[in-house]
Motif scaffolding. Structure first.
Motif, short mmCIF file in Angstrom:
data_model
loop_
_atom_site.label_atom_id
_atom_site.label_comp_id
_atom_site.label_asym_id
_atom_site.label_seq_id
_atom_site.Cartn_x
_atom_site.Cartn_y
_atom_site.Cartn_z
N LEU A 1 0.83 -1.20 0.00
CA LEU A 1 0.00 0.00 0.00
C LEU A 1 0.87 1.26 0.00
O LEU A 1 0.60 2.21 -0.73
CB LEU A 1 -0.94 -0.02 1.20
N PHE A 2 1.92 1.26 0.80
CA PHE A 2 2.85 2.39 0.82
C PHE A 2 3.38 2.65 -0.59
O PHE A 2 3.41 3.79 -1.06
CB PHE A 2 4.01 2.14 1.78
N GLU A 3 3.80 1.60 -1.26
CA GLU A 3 4.37 1.75 -2.60
C GLU A 3 3.32 2.25 -3.59
O GLU A 3 3.63 3.07 -4.46
CB GLU A 3 4.98 0.44 -3.07
N ARG A 4 2.09 1.81 -3.46
CA ARG A 4 1.03 2.30 -4.34
C ARG A 4 0.82 3.79 -4.14
O ARG A 4 0.69 4.55 -5.11
CB ARG A 4 -0.28 1.54 -4.08
N VAL A 5 0.79 4.22 -2.89
CA VAL A 5 0.63 5.65 -2.59
C VAL A 5 1.86 6.42 -3.08
O VAL A 5 1.74 7.48 -3.71
CB VAL A 5 0.40 5.88 -1.08
N ARG A 6 3.01 5.87 -2.85
CA ARG A 6 4.26 6.51 -3.28
C ARG A 6 4.28 6.74 -4.80
O ARG A 6 4.68 7.80 -5.27
CB ARG A 6 5.43 5.63 -2.85
N ARG A 7 3.84 5.76 -5.55
CA ARG A 7 3.83 5.87 -7.02
C ARG A 7 2.89 6.95 -7.52
O ARG A 7 3.07 7.47 -8.61
CB ARG A 7 3.48 4.52 -7.66
N THR A 8 1.87 7.32 -6.74
CA THR A 8 0.96 8.38 -7.19
C THR A 8 1.64 9.74 -7.18
O THR A 8 1.22 10.65 -7.89
CB THR A 8 -0.30 8.47 -6.30
N GLY A 9 2.67 9.89 -6.35
CA GLY A 9 3.35 11.18 -6.25
C GLY A 9 2.55 12.23 -5.51
O GLY A 9 2.88 13.42 -5.53
N THR A 10 1.50 11.81 -4.84
CA THR A 10 0.62 12.75 -4.13
C THR A 10 1.32 13.40 -2.94
O THR A 10 1.24 14.61 -2.74
CB THR A 10 -0.65 12.03 -3.66
N ILE A 11 1.99 12.59 -2.15
CA ILE A 11 2.62 13.11 -0.93
C ILE A 11 4.00 13.65 -1.29
O ILE A 11 4.92 12.89 -1.61
CB ILE A 11 2.69 12.02 0.15
N ARG A 12 4.10 14.96 -1.23
CA ARG A 12 5.35 15.63 -1.60
C ARG A 12 5.42 16.98 -0.88
O ARG A 12 4.44 17.44 -0.32
CB ARG A 12 5.44 15.79 -3.11
N ALA A 13 6.57 17.58 -0.93
CA ALA A 13 6.79 18.85 -0.22
C ALA A 13 5.82 19.94 -0.68
O ALA A 13 5.35 20.73 0.14
CB ALA A 13 8.23 19.31 -0.41
N GLU A 14 5.51 19.99 -1.97
CA GLU A 14 4.61 21.02 -2.48
C GLU A 14 3.22 20.91 -1.86
O GLU A 14 2.59 21.93 -1.58
CB GLU A 14 4.50 20.91 -4.01
N LEU A 15 2.76 19.69 -1.64
CA LEU A 15 1.45 19.50 -1.00
C LEU A 15 1.48 20.01 0.44
O LEU A 15 0.55 20.69 0.87
CB LEU A 15 1.05 18.02 -1.04
N ILE A 16 2.53 19.67 1.16
CA ILE A 16 2.65 20.12 2.56
C ILE A 16 2.68 21.65 2.61
O ILE A 16 1.98 22.26 3.43
CB ILE A 16 3.90 19.52 3.23
N ALA A 17 3.46 22.26 1.74
CA ALA A 17 3.53 23.73 1.70
C ALA A 17 2.15 24.33 1.46
O ALA A 17 1.75 25.30 2.12
CB ALA A 17 4.51 24.18 0.63
N SER A 18 1.41 23.75 0.55
CA SER A 18 0.08 24.24 0.23
C SER A 18 -0.90 24.05 1.39
O SER A 18 -1.64 24.97 1.76
CB SER A 18 -0.44 23.52 -1.01
N LEU A 19 -0.91 22.86 1.98
CA LEU A 19 -1.82 22.57 3.09
C LEU A 19 -1.59 23.47 4.30
O LEU A 19 -2.53 23.85 4.99
CB LEU A 19 -1.68 21.11 3.54
N TYR A 20 -0.33 23.78 4.56
CA TYR A 20 0.00 24.52 5.77
C TYR A 20 0.33 25.99 5.52
O TYR A 20 0.65 26.72 6.46
CB TYR A 20 1.13 23.81 6.52
N GLY A 21 0.25 26.42 4.28
CA GLY A 21 0.46 27.83 3.96
C GLY A 21 1.86 28.32 4.28
O GLY A 21 2.03 29.44 4.76
N VAL A 22 2.85 27.48 4.02
CA VAL A 22 4.24 27.87 4.24
C VAL A 22 4.98 27.85 2.91
O VAL A 22 4.63 27.07 2.01
CB VAL A 22 4.96 26.96 5.27
N PRO A 23 6.00 28.68 2.75
CA PRO A 23 6.77 28.66 1.51
C PRO A 23 7.45 27.30 1.32
O PRO A 23 7.91 26.68 2.29
CB PRO A 23 7.81 29.76 1.72
N LEU A 24 7.51 26.86 0.10
CA LEU A 24 8.10 25.56 -0.22
C LEU A 24 9.53 25.43 0.32
O LEU A 24 9.92 24.38 0.81
CB LEU A 24 8.07 25.33 -1.73
#
Length: 103
Positions: free
Chosen positions: A32-55
């Protein structure tokens, strides 16, 4: 689409000193981890966007041996300062829970 809260073993946050919060996303199933990893969804850009911080202020690590991602971001208010509502940083993981993952 599946929400992260429905497939991750844990999504949590904690202080990383008085000025930063660390966010952890962990799985207990390698496939399951690898399936999620392959989507590329979880990345620094997402975290920056969710938390309103500069990349450039997101310290992001993907750690496959632990089936996990870790991100450290600056706190908006230092831990324990006037106006701080979460001295331990333990309630900052909520935005992670509703991340949509196309697996």
């Amino acid at each position: 689409m599946t929400r992260l809260k429905d497939i991750a073993k844990a999504c949590k946050s904690k202080n990383a000193g008085p000025f930063h919060v660390t966010l952890d996303i962990m799985f207990d199933d390698a496939t399951l981890f690898e399936r999620v990893r392959r989507t590329g969804t979880i990345r620094a850009e997402l975290i920056a966007s969710l938390y309103g911080v500069p990349l450039d202020q997101v310290q992001f690590t993907e750690y496959p041996p632990a089936l996990a991602w870790k991100a450290t971001i600056p706190r908006r208010i230092p831990s324990g300062a006037i106006g701080d509502t979460d001295i331990y940083g333990a309630q900052q993981h909520a935005p992670l829970l509703d991340i949509d993952v196309a697996i």
